[in-house]
Motif scaffolding. Structure first.
Motif, short mmCIF file in Angstrom:
data_model
loop_
_atom_site.label_atom_id
_atom_site.label_comp_id
_atom_site.label_asym_id
_atom_site.label_seq_id
_atom_site.Cartn_x
_atom_site.Cartn_y
_atom_site.Cartn_z
N ASN A 271 -84.37 54.51 -19.94
CA ASN A 271 -84.90 54.68 -18.62
C ASN A 271 -84.86 53.44 -17.80
O ASN A 271 -85.35 53.31 -16.65
CB ASN A 271 -86.16 55.34 -18.50
CG ASN A 271 -87.42 54.61 -19.16
OD1 ASN A 271 -87.11 53.47 -19.79
ND2 ASN A 271 -88.38 55.14 -18.92
N ARG A 272 -84.25 52.53 -18.40
CA ARG A 272 -84.11 51.30 -17.37
C ARG A 272 -82.81 50.74 -17.71
O ARG A 272 -82.04 50.64 -18.81
CB ARG A 272 -85.01 50.04 -18.47
CG ARG A 272 -86.36 50.28 -18.22
CD ARG A 272 -87.08 48.89 -18.53
NE ARG A 272 -86.84 48.25 -19.39
CZ ARG A 272 -87.38 47.02 -19.84
NH1 ARG A 272 -87.91 46.41 -19.24
NH2 ARG A 272 -86.69 46.46 -21.12
N ALA A 273 -81.94 50.63 -16.46
CA ALA A 273 -80.68 50.52 -16.51
C ALA A 273 -80.13 49.25 -16.94
O ALA A 273 -79.29 49.32 -17.64
CB ALA A 273 -80.26 50.41 -14.90
N PHE B 181 -79.13 58.63 -18.94
CA PHE B 181 -80.31 57.98 -18.29
C PHE B 181 -81.33 58.90 -17.77
O PHE B 181 -80.82 59.85 -16.98
CB PHE B 181 -79.44 57.19 -17.15
CG PHE B 181 -80.50 56.25 -16.30
CD1 PHE B 181 -80.53 54.73 -17.09
CD2 PHE B 181 -81.26 56.38 -15.14
CE1 PHE B 181 -81.51 54.15 -16.51
CE2 PHE B 181 -81.87 55.58 -14.89
CZ PHE B 181 -82.30 54.41 -15.47
N LEU C 119 -83.93 55.88 -10.95
CA LEU C 119 -82.74 54.89 -10.64
C LEU C 119 -82.77 54.60 -9.40
O LEU C 119 -82.80 55.28 -8.30
CB LEU C 119 -81.67 55.67 -11.15
CG LEU C 119 -80.23 55.11 -10.92
CD1 LEU C 119 -80.13 53.86 -11.59
CD2 LEU C 119 -79.24 55.84 -11.36
N LYS D 252 -78.37 50.14 -8.74
CA LYS D 252 -78.05 50.09 -10.04
C LYS D 252 -77.36 51.19 -10.65
O LYS D 252 -76.83 51.65 -11.71
CB LYS D 252 -79.54 50.50 -10.81
CG LYS D 252 -80.36 49.25 -10.73
CD LYS D 252 -79.99 47.88 -11.34
CE LYS D 252 -81.00 46.94 -11.21
NZ LYS D 252 -80.68 45.57 -11.71
N ALA D 253 -76.71 52.25 -9.54
CA ALA D 253 -75.86 53.31 -9.83
C ALA D 253 -74.71 52.90 -10.55
O ALA D 253 -74.28 53.28 -11.42
CB ALA D 253 -75.72 54.15 -8.38
N VAL E 140 -75.09 52.01 -14.25
CA VAL E 140 -75.49 53.25 -14.98
C VAL E 140 -74.15 54.15 -15.07
O VAL E 140 -74.06 54.54 -16.27
CB VAL E 140 -76.63 53.96 -14.24
CG1 VAL E 140 -76.84 55.15 -15.07
CG2 VAL E 140 -77.93 53.45 -14.47
N VAL F 254 -77.12 61.85 -16.09
CA VAL F 254 -78.23 61.25 -15.21
C VAL F 254 -79.31 62.34 -14.96
O VAL F 254 -78.90 63.20 -14.42
CB VAL F 254 -78.11 60.52 -14.06
CG1 VAL F 254 -79.53 59.94 -13.04
CG2 VAL F 254 -77.03 59.24 -14.05
#
Length: 248
Positions: free
Chosen positions: A68-70, A93, A97, A101-102, A105, A112
């Motif tokens: 859960n952290r990119a 993920f 978000l 950061k998309a 990821v 996601v």
């Protein structure tokens, strides 16, 4: 340099035991609910855990891990790139978000689980188009719409009334595949009751997208209730990985 460290024998044994216990529990809960255990995917949440633990999970047959952290997730995926473990894993993920950061990821994630606003849908779609524009492979990204089950500040998710509008945007976005809904049970509500609301939302979503049948719900303390209400994807951390290391 790639991280080639390994867990100690004792740590691997403990991990294997906890994983086996959860797998047995999940299968039992599924059968109690009249469901086939094979239709449930257990995602092992490796937040803050070392890469050695991820490697050990692969050796134990785990194919789905969640982060859960990119930045942390991207670093782990990069370290494993080009290895047999990388080919075996699907990265999910699962955290909130940010749109900036998309792209990061999209480069490693298969799914996601926290799509909760139009801006994020657009950012994820653009990230896929940008990758294809430079000749990189950009497979379709599985997307789960995160539902807000509480109005607590800081919690993500789309309000129930906005779910279908957001779903239409995911369906229209290139390179995105709508899989279903995701939710976290509120701390101040009975988990079974909360997951019943998620199941009802899933049924409404299927009226718009009949293939969007997945329900991502249930964590270490409440996955049995989630299974009873139709969860297809569980996000289980400490029950399998053990105590989480202190945040770096």
């Amino acid at each position: 340099m790639s991280d080639t460290s390994e867990l100690s024998g004792e740590a691997r044994e403990g991990l294997a035991e906890r994983l086996a216990l959860v797998r047995t529990s999940v299968a039992g809960a599924a059968r109690s609910a009249g469901r086939d255990p094979a239709e449930i995917t257990t995602i092992v949440v490796t937040k803050f855990q070392p890469l050695a633990l991820v490697r050990a999970l692969v050796d134990l047959g785990v194919r789905d891990v969640g982060e859960n952290r990119a930045q942390e997730a991207a670093a782990k995926a990069s370290e494993l790139s080009g290895t047999p473990q990388a080919d075996a894993l699907r990265w999910h993920f699962i955290g909130q978000l940010q749109t900036n950061k998309a792209k990061q990821v999209r480069a490693f994630a298969s799914a996601v689980h926290s799509v909760d606003r139009p801006a994020l849908v657009a950012a994820l779609a653009r990230a896929g188009e940008a990758a294809e524009g430079v000749g990189e492979s950009a497979p379709d990204l599985d997307c789960f719409i995160e539902l807000a089950l509480t109005d607590e500040p800081g919690r993500g998710g789309v309000a129930p009334g906005g779910m279908l509008d957001l779903a239409e945007q995911v369906l229209a976005a290139p390179g995105l595949r709508l899989r279903g809904v995701m939710a976290v049970a509120p701390l101040n509500e009975d988990a079974r009751r909360a997951f019943a609301r998620v199941r009802e939302a899933s049924e409404r979503l299927r009226s718009l997208a009949e293939d969007a049948t997945a329900i991502s719900a249930g964590m270490s303390g409440d996955y049995v209730d989630a299974i009873a209400e139709g969860a297809t994807h569980l996000r289980i951390g400490t029950a399998i990985t053990g105590k989480r290391p202190e945040r770096a």
